[in-house]
Scaffold this motif. Structure first.
Motif, PDB file in Angstrom:
ATOM      1  N   ARG A   1     -40.648  77.949 -29.468  1.00  0.00           N
ATOM      2  CA  ARG A   1     -39.300  78.041 -28.884  1.00  0.00           C
ATOM      3  C   ARG A   1     -38.273  77.366 -29.784  1.00  0.00           C
ATOM      4  O   ARG A   1     -37.179  77.880 -29.989  1.00  0.00           O
ATOM      5  N   LYS A   2     -38.633  76.195 -30.307  1.00  0.00           N
ATOM      6  CA  LYS A   2     -37.719  75.467 -31.186  1.00  0.00           C
ATOM      7  C   LYS A   2     -37.426  76.290 -32.441  1.00  0.00           C
ATOM      8  O   LYS A   2     -36.281  76.379 -32.888  1.00  0.00           O
ATOM      9  N   TYR A   3     -38.462  76.905 -33.004  1.00  0.00           N
ATOM     10  CA  TYR A   3     -38.282  77.727 -34.194  1.00  0.00           C
ATOM     11  C   TYR A   3     -37.402  78.943 -33.892  1.00  0.00           C
ATOM     12  O   TYR A   3     -36.539  79.303 -34.686  1.00  0.00           O
ATOM     13  N   GLU A   4     -37.618  79.575 -32.736  1.00  0.00           N
ATOM     14  CA  GLU A   4     -36.807  80.734 -32.374  1.00  0.00           C
ATOM     15  C   GLU A   4     -35.345  80.344 -32.218  1.00  0.00           C
ATOM     16  O   GLU A   4     -34.453  81.085 -32.636  1.00  0.00           O
ATOM     17  N   LYS A   5     -35.092  79.190 -31.627  1.00  0.00           N
ATOM     18  CA  LYS A   5     -33.704  78.737 -31.469  1.00  0.00           C
ATOM     19  C   LYS A   5     -33.052  78.487 -32.817  1.00  0.00           C
ATOM     20  O   LYS A   5     -31.900  78.858 -33.041  1.00  0.00           O
ATOM     21  N   THR A   6     -33.768  77.857 -33.736  1.00  0.00           N
ATOM     22  CA  THR A   6     -33.177  77.572 -35.047  1.00  0.00           C
ATOM     23  C   THR A   6     -33.017  78.843 -35.862  1.00  0.00           C
ATOM     24  O   THR A   6     -32.043  78.982 -36.590  1.00  0.00           O
TER      25      THR A   6
ATOM     26  N   ILE B   1     -32.440  81.853 -34.660  1.00  0.00           N
ATOM     27  CA  ILE B   1     -31.311  82.574 -34.094  1.00  0.00           C
ATOM     28  C   ILE B   1     -30.009  81.948 -34.576  1.00  0.00           C
ATOM     29  O   ILE B   1     -29.066  82.638 -34.942  1.00  0.00           O
ATOM     30  N   GLY B   2     -29.961  80.629 -34.641  1.00  0.00           N
ATOM     31  CA  GLY B   2     -28.770  79.947 -35.152  1.00  0.00           C
ATOM     32  C   GLY B   2     -28.534  80.270 -36.612  1.00  0.00           C
ATOM     33  O   GLY B   2     -27.400  80.446 -37.048  1.00  0.00           O
TER      34      GLY B   2
END
Length: 76
Positions: free
Chosen positions: A39-44, A46-47
């Motif tokens: 999840r953390k990787y997906e958020k970064t 996407i940013g």
């Protein structure tokens, strides 16, 4: 002699079951940690994609403004 073999087998079975339970607990925690990292990787990511899109948009705006500036300077 029979009692010794019963104790040995029962200790082996108990140790085996404890090992299985311990490994299931460890695997469950690793899966939870993996999902959090995912999840953390997906958020970064996407940013990062969003930032890249903003940079391209700003570059296109700069090109448009430069073209308009050159056009207005040529008129004078």
């Amino acid at each position: 002699m029979f009692e010794l073999s019963v104790y040995t087998v029962s200790y082996f079975a108990a140790g085996f079951l404890c090992g299985i339970i311990l490994m299931l607990f460890v695997i469950k925690n690793l899966k939870k940690e993996q999902s959090l990292l995912k999840r953390k990787y997906e958020k970064t990511s996407i940013g990062a994609d969003d930032s890249e899109l903003r940079v391209k948009t700003l570059e296109n705006k700069i090109k448009t403004l430069e073209a308009a500036l050159e056009k207005s300077l040529k008129k004078d």
